[in-house]
Design a protein around this motif. Sequence first.
Motif, mmCIF file in Angstrom:
data_model
loop_
_atom_site.group_PDB
_atom_site.id
_atom_site.type_symbol
_atom_site.label_atom_id
_atom_site.label_comp_id
_atom_site.label_asym_id
_atom_site.label_seq_id
_atom_site.Cartn_x
_atom_site.Cartn_y
_atom_site.Cartn_z
ATOM 1 N N PRO A 97 61.049 -6.550 -28.022
ATOM 2 C CA PRO A 97 60.601 -5.392 -27.258
ATOM 3 C C PRO A 97 59.814 -5.331 -25.938
ATOM 4 O O PRO A 97 60.030 -4.772 -25.074
ATOM 5 N N GLN A 144 61.797 -5.299 -22.760
ATOM 6 C CA GLN A 144 62.631 -4.471 -22.558
ATOM 7 C C GLN A 144 62.313 -3.178 -22.488
ATOM 8 O O GLN A 144 63.042 -2.161 -21.903
ATOM 9 N N ALA A 145 61.148 -2.895 -23.179
ATOM 10 C CA ALA A 145 60.540 -1.336 -23.125
ATOM 11 C C ALA A 145 59.195 -1.518 -22.692
ATOM 12 O O ALA A 145 58.448 -2.334 -22.539
ATOM 13 N N LEU A 161 56.719 4.686 -27.392
ATOM 14 C CA LEU A 161 57.721 4.297 -26.514
ATOM 15 C C LEU A 161 58.175 5.213 -25.602
ATOM 16 O O LEU A 161 58.667 6.253 -25.804
ATOM 17 N N TRP A 220 63.254 2.662 -22.813
ATOM 18 C CA TRP A 220 64.015 1.150 -23.703
ATOM 19 C C TRP A 220 65.312 1.327 -23.464
ATOM 20 O O TRP A 220 66.061 2.274 -23.904
#
Length: 266
Positions: free
Chosen positions: A109, A112-113, A120, A123
Motif C-alpha cells: 500500500p 500505491q496509496a 485512505l 488508491w
Amino acid sequence: MPGLVFLKLGGSLITHKDKVHSARLYMLNQACEQIARALADDPSLRLVIGHGSGSFGHVPATRYRTRQGVATAEEWCGFVEVWQAARALNIIVMKALHKFGVPALAFPPDAQAIAVDGKLAAWDVTLIRTALKNALVPVVYGDVLFDRKRGGTILSTEELFSSLAAQLSPDRILIAGTETGVWQDYPLRQQVIPCITPANLAEIDETLRASEHTDVTGGMRSKVHSMMELIQNGAVHEVLIFSGIEAGNIYSALTGKQSGTLLTRD
C-alpha cells in the motif's frame, strides 16, 4: 466483482505476538495450504488476501506512535522501521503462498496509496483489477502510508479492505484470527455471538468495548464497526469473523461454510 472474496490472515494468527519478529510458520503454512486447496477446487474463486503485522510492525509502530503522525527526524526513522518490519513479514507470507502454488503478487500500500489525516484518500487499483482478471491473487497488508496532513500514518488491513471493497465490490470478507468469533461473554469466552446486524449492533456494543485489545490500529470493536459500515453501504454482502487456528476452518470459510460470527444486513 462476482465470485470475489477478501481474506484477512490476522497478525495474531500468523505471528507470535509476544515474540518480536516471530512468525508462526506452522499456522501460516496451514493457512496457505487451505487457500491453495480452495482455489484448486473452485477455479471461479477470485481472492484478495490481506494480512496483519502482528509482532513485526506493531512494536516499532507503538514505540514511535507512527499512526498519530510523523514529523521529526526520529519519527521518520521510525516510519522506515515500521515499513521494514511490515515488509519483512510480507516476504515470509509470500514465500509460504508460493510454496503451496498460490499465484500471489504483493501490492504494498505504501507504494500505491496516500492518506489524509489517517484515512485512505486515494488508491488506484487498476493493477489489482488486472491481476484478478488473470486469476492471480493480490496480497495487501497493514502498512505505513504517506499522509498529506500527518506526514505519515499507518492503516490496518481492515481499513485497506474498506477502500478496496468500495472499488471492487467483493461478495464476502473473511477475517481469520485466533478468536472463535465475537464473544458475547468476554473475557469468559464461552459464548460466541452467531450473527451481528445493524439491529443488534448497539445492544452488543458494550461487549465489543470490553473485548477490545491493545493494537495500534484498533481491536475487535473497531473491526466490527468498520465491517458493518461496509455492509450498510452496500460494498459487501457479508463479513465472517472466525478462528483460523482449527485445521480446515479457512478452507471451509472460502468454500462458503459458516463458523464464528457472521455480520450481515439482516
